[in-house]
Motif scaffolding. Structure first.
Motif, PDB file in Angstrom:
ATOM      1  N   VAL A 195      37.266 -30.659 -21.184  1.00 38.34           N
ATOM      2  CA  VAL A 195      35.777 -30.484 -20.737  1.00 38.34           C
ATOM      3  C   VAL A 195      34.745 -30.089 -21.789  1.00 38.34           C
ATOM      4  CG1 VAL A 195      35.250 -28.976 -18.747  1.00 38.34           C
ATOM      5  CG2 VAL A 195      37.027 -29.546 -18.875  1.00 38.34           C
ATOM      6  N   GLN A 196      33.649 -30.399 -21.708  1.00 41.31           N
ATOM      7  CA  GLN A 196      32.223 -29.802 -21.909  1.00 41.31           C
ATOM      8  C   GLN A 196      31.552 -29.697 -21.511  1.00 41.31           C
ATOM      9  OE1 GLN A 196      30.816 -33.313 -24.733  1.00 41.31           O
ATOM     10  NE2 GLN A 196      28.848 -32.739 -25.567  1.00 41.31           N
ATOM     11  N   VAL A 197      30.646 -28.351 -21.664  1.00 44.62           N
ATOM     12  CA  VAL A 197      29.527 -27.959 -20.646  1.00 44.62           C
ATOM     13  C   VAL A 197      28.258 -28.598 -21.298  1.00 44.62           C
ATOM     14  CG1 VAL A 197      28.336 -26.475 -19.949  1.00 44.62           C
ATOM     15  CG2 VAL A 197      30.901 -25.945 -19.774  1.00 44.62           C
ATOM     16  N   LEU A 198      27.438 -29.115 -20.284  1.00 39.92           N
ATOM     17  CA  LEU A 198      25.895 -29.593 -21.179  1.00 39.92           C
ATOM     18  C   LEU A 198      25.395 -28.681 -21.047  1.00 39.92           C
ATOM     19  CD1 LEU A 198      24.878 -32.493 -18.223  1.00 39.92           C
ATOM     20  CD2 LEU A 198      26.517 -32.818 -19.799  1.00 39.92           C
ATOM     21  N   GLU A 199      24.995 -28.389 -22.828  1.00 40.39           N
ATOM     22  CA  GLU A 199      24.508 -28.106 -23.081  1.00 40.39           C
ATOM     23  C   GLU A 199      23.219 -27.833 -22.995  1.00 40.39           C
ATOM     24  OE1 GLU A 199      23.282 -28.877 -27.326  1.00 40.39           O
ATOM     25  OE2 GLU A 199      25.499 -29.524 -27.912  1.00 40.39           O
ATOM     26  N   SER A 200      21.959 -28.544 -22.093  1.00 42.69           N
ATOM     27  CA  SER A 200      20.944 -28.470 -21.539  1.00 42.69           C
ATOM     28  C   SER A 200      21.162 -27.063 -20.020  1.00 42.69           C
ATOM     29  CB  SER A 200      20.123 -29.466 -21.150  1.00 42.69           C
ATOM     30  OG  SER A 200      21.200 -30.059 -20.158  1.00 42.69           O
ATOM     31  N   HIS A 201      22.773 -27.085 -19.638  1.00 43.37           N
ATOM     32  CA  HIS A 201      22.776 -26.201 -18.316  1.00 43.37           C
ATOM     33  C   HIS A 201      23.096 -24.845 -18.209  1.00 43.37           C
ATOM     34  CE1 HIS A 201      24.151 -25.993 -14.936  1.00 43.37           C
ATOM     35  NE2 HIS A 201      25.583 -25.442 -14.623  1.00 43.37           N
ATOM     36  N   LEU A 202      22.096 -24.563 -17.838  1.00 42.55           N
ATOM     37  CA  LEU A 202      22.067 -23.224 -17.590  1.00 42.55           C
ATOM     38  C   LEU A 202      22.781 -22.526 -16.889  1.00 42.55           C
ATOM     39  CD1 LEU A 202      20.688 -20.079 -18.081  1.00 42.55           C
ATOM     40  CD2 LEU A 202      18.573 -20.940 -16.186  1.00 42.55           C
ATOM     41  N   VAL A 203      23.621 -21.656 -17.173  1.00 45.38           N
ATOM     42  CA  VAL A 203      24.552 -20.813 -16.294  1.00 45.38           C
ATOM     43  C   VAL A 203      24.454 -19.047 -16.080  1.00 45.38           C
ATOM     44  CG1 VAL A 203      27.263 -20.590 -16.231  1.00 45.38           C
ATOM     45  CG2 VAL A 203      26.720 -22.582 -17.659  1.00 45.38           C
ATOM     46  N   ALA A 204      23.983 -18.844 -15.244  1.00 44.48           N
ATOM     47  CA  ALA A 204      24.105 -17.412 -14.447  1.00 44.48           C
ATOM     48  C   ALA A 204      25.018 -17.417 -13.450  1.00 44.48           C
ATOM     49  CB  ALA A 204      22.624 -17.906 -14.701  1.00 44.48           C
ATOM     50  N   PRO A 205      25.020 -16.061 -13.326  1.00 43.27           N
ATOM     51  CA  PRO A 205      25.619 -15.227 -11.647  1.00 43.27           C
ATOM     52  C   PRO A 205      24.368 -16.067 -10.580  1.00 43.27           C
ATOM     53  CG  PRO A 205      25.845 -14.174 -13.839  1.00 43.27           C
ATOM     54  CD  PRO A 205      24.573 -15.252 -13.953  1.00 43.27           C
ATOM     55  N   ARG A 206      25.642 -16.250  -9.712  1.00 42.21           N
ATOM     56  CA  ARG A 206      24.280 -17.033  -8.476  1.00 42.21           C
ATOM     57  C   ARG A 206      24.254 -14.509  -7.878  1.00 42.21           C
ATOM     58  NH1 ARG A 206      26.587 -19.554  -3.291  1.00 42.21           N
ATOM     59  NH2 ARG A 206      24.835 -19.463  -1.611  1.00 42.21           N
ATOM     60  N   ASP A 207      23.360 -14.669  -7.361  1.00 40.58           N
ATOM     61  CA  ASP A 207      23.139 -13.448  -6.688  1.00 40.58           C
ATOM     62  C   ASP A 207      23.851 -13.554  -5.119  1.00 40.58           C
ATOM     63  OD1 ASP A 207      21.359 -12.232  -8.308  1.00 40.58           O
ATOM     64  OD2 ASP A 207      20.508 -13.601  -7.926  1.00 40.58           O
ATOM     65  N   ALA A 208      25.058 -13.645  -5.303  1.00 40.94           N
ATOM     66  CA  ALA A 208      25.434 -13.555  -3.931  1.00 40.94           C
ATOM     67  C   ALA A 208      26.821 -12.792  -3.709  1.00 40.94           C
ATOM     68  CB  ALA A 208      26.130 -14.827  -3.930  1.00 40.94           C
ATOM     69  N   VAL A 209      27.499 -12.424  -2.159  1.00 41.94           N
ATOM     70  CA  VAL A 209      28.962 -11.532  -2.714  1.00 41.94           C
ATOM     71  C   VAL A 209      30.142 -11.858  -3.673  1.00 41.94           C
ATOM     72  CG1 VAL A 209      30.578 -10.585  -1.459  1.00 41.94           C
ATOM     73  CG2 VAL A 209      27.948 -10.505  -0.463  1.00 41.94           C
ATOM     74  N   MET A 210      30.177 -13.741  -3.428  1.00 42.17           N
ATOM     75  CA  MET A 210      31.085 -14.056  -4.349  1.00 42.17           C
ATOM     76  C   MET A 210      30.480 -14.205  -5.923  1.00 42.17           C
ATOM     77  SD  MET A 210      34.535 -14.559  -3.211  1.00 42.17           S
ATOM     78  CE  MET A 210      35.726 -14.294  -2.256  1.00 42.17           C
ATOM     79  N   LEU A 211      31.097 -14.652  -6.716  1.00 38.16           N
ATOM     80  CA  LEU A 211      30.501 -14.260  -8.000  1.00 38.16           C
ATOM     81  C   LEU A 211      30.271 -15.512  -8.493  1.00 38.16           C
ATOM     82  CD1 LEU A 211      28.731 -12.371 -10.136  1.00 38.16           C
ATOM     83  CD2 LEU A 211      30.750 -12.462 -10.876  1.00 38.16           C
ATOM     84  N   LYS A 212      29.671 -17.076  -8.052  1.00 33.72           N
ATOM     85  CA  LYS A 212      29.497 -17.978  -8.255  1.00 33.72           C
ATOM     86  C   LYS A 212      28.489 -18.259  -9.199  1.00 33.72           C
ATOM     87  CE  LYS A 212      31.782 -19.103  -4.477  1.00 33.72           C
ATOM     88  NZ  LYS A 212      32.863 -20.295  -4.696  1.00 33.72           N
ATOM     89  N   ALA A 213      28.739 -19.067  -9.972  1.00 34.37           N
ATOM     90  CA  ALA A 213      27.581 -20.041 -11.234  1.00 34.37           C
ATOM     91  C   ALA A 213      26.594 -20.093 -10.495  1.00 34.37           C
ATOM     92  CB  ALA A 213      28.164 -21.011 -11.961  1.00 34.37           C
ATOM     93  N   LYS A 214      25.019 -19.871 -10.687  1.00 28.47           N
ATOM     94  CA  LYS A 214      23.883 -19.950  -9.639  1.00 28.47           C
ATOM     95  C   LYS A 214      23.860 -21.570  -9.801  1.00 28.47           C
ATOM     96  CE  LYS A 214      20.923 -17.402  -9.803  1.00 28.47           C
ATOM     97  NZ  LYS A 214      19.079 -16.513 -10.404  1.00 28.47           N
ATOM     98  N   ASN A 215      23.445 -22.418 -10.758  1.00 33.03           N
ATOM     99  CA  ASN A 215      23.796 -23.718 -11.174  1.00 33.03           C
ATOM    100  C   ASN A 215      24.903 -24.515 -11.124  1.00 33.03           C
ATOM    101  OD1 ASN A 215      20.624 -23.031 -10.402  1.00 33.03           O
ATOM    102  ND2 ASN A 215      21.150 -22.227 -12.431  1.00 33.03           N
ATOM    103  N   GLY A 216      26.336 -24.195 -10.353  1.00 32.67           N
ATOM    104  CA  GLY A 216      26.807 -24.256 -10.856  1.00 32.67           C
ATOM    105  C   GLY A 216      27.219 -24.830 -11.983  1.00 32.67           C
ATOM    106  N   LEU A 217      28.561 -25.912 -12.375  1.00 34.53           N
ATOM    107  CA  LEU A 217      28.748 -25.765 -14.225  1.00 34.53           C
ATOM    108  C   LEU A 217      28.876 -27.670 -13.986  1.00 34.53           C
ATOM    109  CD1 LEU A 217      29.912 -24.207 -16.200  1.00 34.53           C
ATOM    110  CD2 LEU A 217      31.774 -25.079 -15.726  1.00 34.53           C
ATOM    111  N   LYS A 218      27.608 -27.704 -14.549  1.00 32.73           N
ATOM    112  CA  LYS A 218      28.190 -29.314 -14.913  1.00 32.73           C
ATOM    113  C   LYS A 218      29.204 -29.756 -16.480  1.00 32.73           C
ATOM    114  CE  LYS A 218      25.167 -30.636 -11.736  1.00 32.73           C
ATOM    115  NZ  LYS A 218      23.821 -31.128 -11.742  1.00 32.73           N
ATOM    116  N   VAL A 219      29.780 -30.557 -16.171  1.00 36.23           N
ATOM    117  CA  VAL A 219      29.875 -30.919 -17.511  1.00 36.23           C
ATOM    118  C   VAL A 219      30.268 -32.223 -17.804  1.00 36.23           C
ATOM    119  CG1 VAL A 219      31.834 -28.744 -16.770  1.00 36.23           C
ATOM    120  CG2 VAL A 219      32.273 -31.149 -15.911  1.00 36.23           C
TER     121      VAL A 219
END
Length: 493
Positions: A458-482
């Protein structure tokens, strides 16, 4: 093989928000709402783990925010009866009705007793094992293979959500909605489970009068929540008809268990049996779908930043499960999953930094004083407990608290996982309300994580910004592009 430390937060010291006349501290909260979890963590670090937030005048938004394990133990255990979910929580999460997440006192006891009875059934974990492996074999691996052969990037978080949604529905409702396929079909209920999280979070931090008006006008976040509510009802009600749902033959019958609990209870419910079952199964869908997919999303992101962890997990899989690099994959049992100690530790470390439920709201029924004597809370004062922040406190986890270090969970000898108090590690809640599905969650996570790691790089795209979503469940805000590359018998192709 060197360790790779990964720092999650900007370490710059911030001052507490200014308490302005009339508007209180609300302006700075709004200014940082796009990074609310990290912003709250920064304030709590500076404030010693507890902070008194002052809201606008007449806004009824004054609250105490804490992540201190001593306060968590006080609220969730020592003074448990004084801190129910309360009416404010039920108003915010009205969409969940009489489900376990909203329940207090006798209703909560009914849900918990029924759930524990189900999990103690002799066929429970056997049924879970069959359900998970069936969906892995017929859904997860084919879909990941499809994207791998296409050579295109995709959102791993979306795939994991669909996997957990389908398997949760299959296990609890005896119905596979088929959301996990290469064309990623739109299943309104599955999408609604994500759409509802942000509006529910905003209800915690905006004045009630604001979201009440939005709800009345059916605009903004409240419109999204109403649409999600309809999608839930449209999906669940047809599958819980009292006459039609007979559950699984000779297996765990979740429907019958909760139906019997309702009929044998002397409690007053907000609706009839069908409504109660709707609330119950919606809670199970939220718990089953989001906790599993969220945890695994952050797990794969973390190991992409720390490849030495991936190597150690792969070595453990080969040694413990005796799946050599020149052998094909085999499904392992629930009992065998317990032997994957290092994988368990890596999942614990993931949950420490990214607990699926980032925060919880409480309100005392009687005035109270927190341990230490310097924080007093009046009756019905909102108390926000940030589980997300607890895992990022140096005072709790040491100077390396922002590093991903699974070894901190391994006892000397390497054969057992270290136990930590739920007040220090509240990823599965704490005290009497500790999640009864903790064991179930770890089993599922190990099955899915080990399978993906054996078959794919599994290779996460280097250009992809991963940060917590502002929600009750702690999702990745922009998903996880791989992007994936296939492994042949454990060796990357």
């Amino acid at each position: 093989m060197g360790k790779i430390s990964f720092v999650f937060l900007n370490q710059k010291t911030r001052s507490a928000p200014t308490n302005w006349p009339i508007v209180g501290m609300l302006p700075e909260l709004i200014q940082n709402i796009h990074r609310s979890h990290d912003y709250v963590t920064e304030i709590l670090k500076e404030s010693g783990g507890t902070f008194e937030f002052k809201g606008p005048l007449f806004g009824n938004m004054d609250m105490v925010i804490t992540c201190d394990p001593a306060n968590i133990q006080h609220i969730f255990s020592k003074k448990f009866s004084n801190y129910p979910k309360g009416p404010e929580f039920r108003k915010i999460f009205e969409i969940l009705g009489d489900g376990i997440f909203n329940a207090d006192f006798e209703l909560w006891e009914l849900h918990r007793r029924t759930t524990l009875s189900l999990m103690s059934h002799e066929n429970f974990y056997g049924s879970l094992e069959r359900t998970v492996w069936q969906k892995v074999e017929t859904g997860l691996i084919p879909v990941l293979d499809y994207f791998c052969k296409q050579g295109t990037d995709f959102d791993m978080q979306d795939v994991l959500q669909r996997f957990s949604f389908d398997s949760t529905c299959q296990f609890f409702l005896n119905y596979d909605p088929g959301s996990l396929s290469p064309d990623l079909p739109n299943v309104p209920c599955e999408k609604a489970l994500s759409d509802a999280l942000e509006p529910l979070f905003h209800r915690h931090i905006v004045p009630k009068s604001v979201w009440k008006v939005q709800k009345w006008l059916e605009i903004g976040n409240e419109k999204k929540l109403l649409e999600a509510w309809k999608a839930f009802d449209d999906f669940i009600y047809p599958h819980i008809s009292v006459e039609g749902n007979q559950g699984k033959d000779n297996d765990v019958n979740v429907f019958a268990s909760f139906k019997n609990a309702y009929e044998e209870s002397d409690l007053k419910f907000s609706g009839d049996l069908t409504h109660f079952l709707r609330d119950t199964f919606l809670g199970l869908l939220f718990a089953g779908r989001d906790s599993l997919s969220s945890s695994l999303t952050w797990f794969f992101w973390l190991i992409s930043k720390n490849p030495w962890v991936e190597i150690k997990i792969q070595e453990e899989i080969e040694t413990v499960l005796q799946i050599k690099r020149n052998e094909n994959w085999r499904f392992f049992s629930v009992e065998e999953s317990h032997k994957l100690v290092y994988l368990h530790a890596a999942l614990c470390e993931t949950l420490r930094l990214f607990p699926p439920i980032a925060l919880e709201l409480k309100a005392p029924t009687e005035p109270d004083i927190f341990p230490g004597g310097n924080i007093c809370v009046d009756q019905n004062t909102k108390v926000i407990i940030s589980f997300y922040s607890t895992g990022r406190m140096e005072s709790v986890w040491g100077e390396d608290c922002l590093e991903f270090k699974p070894d901190r969970w391994i006892l000397p000898g390497g054969q057992r996982v270290k136990h930590e108090s739920s007040f220090k590690f509240p990823a599965f809640n704490a005290g009497p309300r500790t999640c009864p599905g903790k064991k179930m969650a770890f089993i599922q996570m190990k099955m899915v994580a080990a399978t993906i790691m054996h078959h794919f790089q599994v290779q996460v795209l280097e250009s992809h910004l991963v940060a917590p979503r502002d929600a009750v469940m702690l999702k990745a805000k922009n998903g996880l592009k791989v992007k994936l590359s296939r492994k042949v018998h454990g060796i990357e192709a």
